[in-house]
Design a protein around this motif. Sequence first.
Motif, PDB file in Angstrom:
ATOM      1  N   GLU A 111       0.704  -1.118  -0.002  1.00 43.63           N
ATOM      2  CA  GLU A 111       0.046  -0.135   0.003  1.00 43.63           C
ATOM      3  C   GLU A 111       0.717   1.142  -0.049  1.00 43.63           C
ATOM      4  OE1 GLU A 111       0.676  -2.095   2.521  1.00 43.63           O
ATOM      5  OE2 GLU A 111       0.846  -0.762   4.406  1.00 43.63           O
ATOM      6  N   ALA A 112       2.030   1.070   0.259  1.00 43.44           N
ATOM      7  CA  ALA A 112       2.871   2.187   0.352  1.00 43.44           C
ATOM      8  C   ALA A 112       4.285   2.094  -0.429  1.00 43.44           C
ATOM      9  CB  ALA A 112       3.122   2.597   1.819  1.00 43.44           C
TER      10      ALA A 112
ATOM     11  N   ALA B  47       7.415   1.620   1.704  1.00 48.03           N
ATOM     12  CA  ALA B  47       8.067   2.719   2.324  1.00 48.03           C
ATOM     13  C   ALA B  47       8.338   2.346   3.685  1.00 48.03           C
ATOM     14  CB  ALA B  47       7.067   3.935   2.510  1.00 48.03           C
TER      15      ALA B  47
ATOM     16  N   GLY C 135      11.596   4.320   0.081  1.00 45.46           N
ATOM     17  CA  GLY C 135      12.016   5.407   0.832  1.00 45.46           C
ATOM     18  C   GLY C 135      11.540   5.368   2.147  1.00 45.46           C
TER      19      GLY C 135
ATOM     20  N   ASP D 280       9.146   6.457   5.201  1.00 43.53           N
ATOM     21  CA  ASP D 280       7.773   6.621   4.946  1.00 43.53           C
ATOM     22  C   ASP D 280       7.194   8.194   5.343  1.00 43.53           C
ATOM     23  OD1 ASP D 280       4.898   6.903   5.823  1.00 43.53           O
ATOM     24  OD2 ASP D 280       4.920   4.920   5.489  1.00 43.53           O
ATOM     25  N   ILE D 281       6.989   8.741   4.128  1.00 44.06           N
ATOM     26  CA  ILE D 281       6.899  10.325   4.087  1.00 44.06           C
ATOM     27  C   ILE D 281       5.557  10.795   5.007  1.00 44.06           C
ATOM     28  CG2 ILE D 281       6.399  12.377   2.723  1.00 44.06           C
ATOM     29  CD1 ILE D 281       7.996  10.984   0.339  1.00 44.06           C
ATOM     30  N   LYS D 282       4.704   9.791   5.057  1.00 40.69           N
ATOM     31  CA  LYS D 282       3.747  10.307   5.976  1.00 40.69           C
ATOM     32  C   LYS D 282       4.170  10.220   7.620  1.00 40.69           C
ATOM     33  CE  LYS D 282       0.513   8.443   2.357  1.00 40.69           C
ATOM     34  NZ  LYS D 282      -0.094   7.211   1.886  1.00 40.69           N
TER      35      LYS D 282
ATOM     36  N   PHE E 255      11.291   0.634  -7.915  1.00 42.77           N
ATOM     37  CA  PHE E 255      11.802   1.974  -7.315  1.00 42.77           C
ATOM     38  C   PHE E 255      12.466   1.401  -6.013  1.00 42.77           C
ATOM     39  CE2 PHE E 255       7.743   3.286  -9.069  1.00 42.77           C
ATOM     40  CZ  PHE E 255       8.119   4.392  -9.995  1.00 42.77           C
TER      41      PHE E 255
ATOM     42  N   LEU F  82      14.313   4.151  -4.044  1.00 42.25           N
ATOM     43  CA  LEU F  82      14.671   5.464  -3.946  1.00 42.25           C
ATOM     44  C   LEU F  82      14.632   5.971  -2.368  1.00 42.25           C
ATOM     45  CD1 LEU F  82      11.540   6.536  -6.067  1.00 42.25           C
ATOM     46  CD2 LEU F  82      13.865   6.455  -6.750  1.00 42.25           C
ATOM     47  N   GLY F  83      15.487   6.887  -2.220  1.00 38.17           N
ATOM     48  CA  GLY F  83      15.823   7.216  -0.876  1.00 38.17           C
ATOM     49  C   GLY F  83      16.431   6.305   0.090  1.00 38.17           C
ATOM     50  N   GLY F  84      15.757   6.029   1.313  1.00 39.51           N
ATOM     51  CA  GLY F  84      15.872   5.016   2.185  1.00 39.51           C
ATOM     52  C   GLY F  84      15.936   3.761   1.498  1.00 39.51           C
TER      53      GLY F  84
ATOM     54  N   GLU G  47      15.337  12.702  -1.896  1.00 40.60           N
ATOM     55  CA  GLU G  47      15.402  13.532  -0.479  1.00 40.60           C
ATOM     56  C   GLU G  47      15.314  15.162  -0.722  1.00 40.60           C
ATOM     57  OE1 GLU G  47      17.439  10.991  -0.799  1.00 40.60           O
ATOM     58  OE2 GLU G  47      17.038   9.710   0.786  1.00 40.60           O
TER      59      GLU G  47
ATOM     60  N   LEU H 298      12.322  16.909  -1.052  1.00 41.67           N
ATOM     61  CA  LEU H 298      11.410  17.251   0.056  1.00 41.67           C
ATOM     62  C   LEU H 298      12.323  18.328   1.089  1.00 41.67           C
ATOM     63  CD1 LEU H 298      10.768  13.454   0.842  1.00 41.67           C
ATOM     64  CD2 LEU H 298       9.213  15.108  -0.427  1.00 41.67           C
TER      65      LEU H 298
ATOM     66  N   ILE I 173      15.241  18.068   2.078  1.00 38.29           N
ATOM     67  CA  ILE I 173      16.048  17.561   3.184  1.00 38.29           C
ATOM     68  C   ILE I 173      17.250  16.662   2.115  1.00 38.29           C
ATOM     69  CG2 ILE I 173      14.721  17.169   4.818  1.00 38.29           C
ATOM     70  CD1 ILE I 173      14.183  14.179   4.144  1.00 38.29           C
TER      71      ILE I 173
ATOM     72  N   GLY J  12      19.920  10.389   4.774  1.00 39.66           N
ATOM     73  CA  GLY J  12      20.266  10.385   6.110  1.00 39.66           C
ATOM     74  C   GLY J  12      20.468   8.954   6.688  1.00 39.66           C
ATOM     75  N   ALA J  13      20.590   7.886   5.649  1.00 41.83           N
ATOM     76  CA  ALA J  13      20.910   6.503   6.216  1.00 41.83           C
ATOM     77  C   ALA J  13      21.968   5.951   5.367  1.00 41.83           C
ATOM     78  CB  ALA J  13      19.687   5.567   5.997  1.00 41.83           C
TER      79      ALA J  13
HETATM   80  N1  CAA Z   1       6.326   7.178   1.999  1.00 38.49           N
HETATM   81  C1  CAA Z   1       5.037   6.855   2.242  1.00 38.49           C
HETATM   82  N2  CAA Z   1       3.837   6.611   1.335  1.00 38.49           N
HETATM   83  C2  CAA Z   1       4.735   6.280  -0.154  1.00 38.49           C
HETATM   84  C3  CAA Z   1       6.156   6.532  -0.311  1.00 38.49           C
HETATM   85  C4  CAA Z   1       6.723   6.904   0.607  1.00 38.49           C
HETATM   86  N3  CAA Z   1       8.045   7.130   0.558  1.00 38.49           N
HETATM   87  N4  CAA Z   1       6.112   6.451  -1.769  1.00 38.49           N
HETATM   88  C5  CAA Z   1       4.741   6.054  -2.162  1.00 38.49           C
HETATM   89  N5  CAA Z   1       3.882   6.212  -1.092  1.00 38.49           N
HETATM   90  C6  CAA Z   1       2.490   5.528  -1.121  1.00 38.49           C
HETATM   91  C7  CAA Z   1       1.761   6.806  -2.109  1.00 38.49           C
HETATM   92  O1  CAA Z   1       1.388   7.844  -1.253  1.00 38.49           O
HETATM   93  C8  CAA Z   1       0.684   6.017  -2.494  1.00 38.49           C
HETATM   94  O2  CAA Z   1      -0.337   5.832  -1.461  1.00 38.49           O
HETATM   95  P1  CAA Z   1      -1.739   6.394  -1.707  1.00 38.49           P
HETATM   96  O3  CAA Z   1      -2.472   6.008  -2.706  1.00 38.49           O
HETATM   97  O4  CAA Z   1      -2.548   6.085  -0.188  1.00 38.49           O
HETATM   98  O5  CAA Z   1      -1.701   8.030  -1.846  1.00 38.49           O
HETATM   99  C9  CAA Z   1       1.313   4.837  -2.806  1.00 38.49           C
HETATM  100  O6  CAA Z   1       2.494   4.567  -2.198  1.00 38.49           O
HETATM  101  C10 CAA Z   1       1.662   4.702  -4.360  1.00 38.49           C
HETATM  102  O7  CAA Z   1       2.188   5.609  -4.725  1.00 38.49           O
HETATM  103  P2  CAA Z   1       2.177   6.420  -5.995  1.00 38.49           P
HETATM  104  O8  CAA Z   1       0.622   6.526  -6.208  1.00 38.49           O
HETATM  105  O9  CAA Z   1       2.832   7.738  -5.935  1.00 38.49           O
HETATM  106  O10 CAA Z   1       2.823   5.640  -7.061  1.00 38.49           O
HETATM  107  P3  CAA Z   1       3.338   6.217  -8.525  1.00 38.49           P
HETATM  108  O11 CAA Z   1       3.663   4.907  -9.350  1.00 38.49           O
HETATM  109  O12 CAA Z   1       2.518   7.199  -9.288  1.00 38.49           O
HETATM  110  O13 CAA Z   1       4.508   6.754  -8.072  1.00 38.49           O
HETATM  111  C11 CAA Z   1       6.991   7.121  -6.896  1.00 38.49           C
HETATM  112  C12 CAA Z   1       5.840   5.976  -7.573  1.00 38.49           C
HETATM  113  C13 CAA Z   1       7.532   7.721  -7.889  1.00 38.49           C
HETATM  114  C14 CAA Z   1       7.832   6.109  -6.269  1.00 38.49           C
HETATM  115  C15 CAA Z   1       5.997   7.956  -5.964  1.00 38.49           C
HETATM  116  O14 CAA Z   1       5.506   7.373  -5.088  1.00 38.49           O
HETATM  117  C16 CAA Z   1       7.116   8.883  -5.139  1.00 38.49           C
HETATM  118  O15 CAA Z   1       7.681   9.639  -5.387  1.00 38.49           O
HETATM  119  N6  CAA Z   1       7.274   8.452  -3.863  1.00 38.49           N
HETATM  120  C17 CAA Z   1       8.279   9.048  -2.901  1.00 38.49           C
HETATM  121  C18 CAA Z   1       9.952   8.735  -3.016  1.00 38.49           C
HETATM  122  C19 CAA Z   1      10.705   9.380  -2.360  1.00 38.49           C
HETATM  123  O16 CAA Z   1      10.571  10.713  -2.218  1.00 38.49           O
HETATM  124  N7  CAA Z   1      11.474   8.659  -1.307  1.00 38.49           N
HETATM  125  C20 CAA Z   1      12.304   9.280  -0.547  1.00 38.49           C
HETATM  126  C21 CAA Z   1      11.635   9.770   1.073  1.00 38.49           C
HETATM  127  S1  CAA Z   1      12.900  10.350   1.884  1.00 38.49           S
HETATM  128  C22 CAA Z   1      13.816   9.146   2.975  1.00 38.49           C
HETATM  129  O17 CAA Z   1      13.955   8.287   2.148  1.00 38.49           O
HETATM  130  C23 CAA Z   1      14.659   9.689   3.551  1.00 38.49           C
HETATM  131  C24 CAA Z   1      15.832   8.744   4.456  1.00 38.49           C
HETATM  132  O18 CAA Z   1      15.451   7.477   4.349  1.00 38.49           O
HETATM  133  C25 CAA Z   1      16.475   9.260   5.258  1.00 38.49           C
END
Ligand code: CAA
Length: 257
Positions: free
Chosen positions: A23-24, A27, A64, A66-68, A104, A106-108, A131, A134, A136, A139-140
């Motif tokens: 579902e995420a 993430a 990555g 979990d952005i939420k 994917f 991505l990120g984490g 990141e 966003l 930022i 960080g990992a």
């Molecule tokens: N955190 C939480 N939920 C996420 C998520 C994340 N990183 N990536 C995807 N999801 C969720 C989406 O919110 C969506 O849920 P809903 O239907 O409830 O809204 C579901 O997963 C499916 O995602 P999409 O509809 O966005 O799918 P898509 O195929 O259109 O796009 C994607 C895919 C390009 C990967 C896009 O989801 C995206 O850009 N995700 C975020 C990627 C990101 O920025 N990652 C870095 C996070 S920061 C980090 O990682 C820092 C660290 O560790 C220190």
Amino acid sequence: MPRTLAVQAPEDGVRLITLQRPEALNALNTELLGELAAELDAAERDAETRVVVITGSRKAFAAGADIKEMAERDLVGILNDPRVAHWQRITAFSKPLIAAINGFALGGGCELAMHADILIAGEDARFGQPEINLGIMPGAGGTQRLLRAVGKSLAMQMVLTGEAIDARHAQRAGLVSEVTQPEFTVERALQIAKVIARKAPLAVRMAKEALLKAQDTDLASGLRFERHAFTLLAGTADREEGIRAFQEKRPAQFKGQ
Ligand code: CAA
């Protein structure tokens, strides 16, 4: 029973961990990282487990952090973030870790993939550190491990633009060792795991440690470590068995002693 992972033993000596938060897009929330750290701790303690393969789904290895969940944390929350301890336990895993990556990373998710010793990617895999989008930064381990894997220019480009690279580019850059058709990514990772699982466990562990040292020490210290490790292995029953088996023209039966 973990809720965010499936754990299987598809081959002797091999554990397969599959991230399961579809579902995420897998993430990495606190629960998943905690369960992953606990599974790796268990694999570390289990003498029968020689190699761990980690994978996600066809669409995402992991999208990555979990952005939420991140949105709910303020500065104090970040300073006391329980995920830091989970990452440290994942980093400390000393047996061979292979990542089978589709979709994917991505990120984490890219940072988790880079914790693996061997990365096998499906043709559709995408690696990125977004990141910066966003506000930022990674960080990992993303800045440190990525630069060591792909060099300065590409690491800078990926981290500062947030743009991902595809599997073939990742292979050319040295981030992944093989690219497969997506339906065979896990199978190929398991084949490699099976080969490693039959080798002498102490030699495998020491070789992994020595190779990782090459990334973060100077040549003279690395060579000293290699010489010590090589000498230590000379006292093992597995070395004796390996040499005897060669002379007797039969497969070696290693026991980890
Ligand atoms: N955190 C939480 N939920 C996420 C998520 C994340 N990183 N990536 C995807 N999801 C969720 C989406 O919110 C969506 O849920 P809903 O239907 O409830 O809204 C579901 O997963 C499916 O995602 P999409 O509809 O966005 O799918 P898509 O195929 O259109 O796009 C994607 C895919 C390009 C990967 C896009 O989801 C995206 O850009 N995700 C975020 C990627 C990101 O920025 N990652 C870095 C996070 S920061 C980090 O990682 C820092 C660290 O560790 C220190």
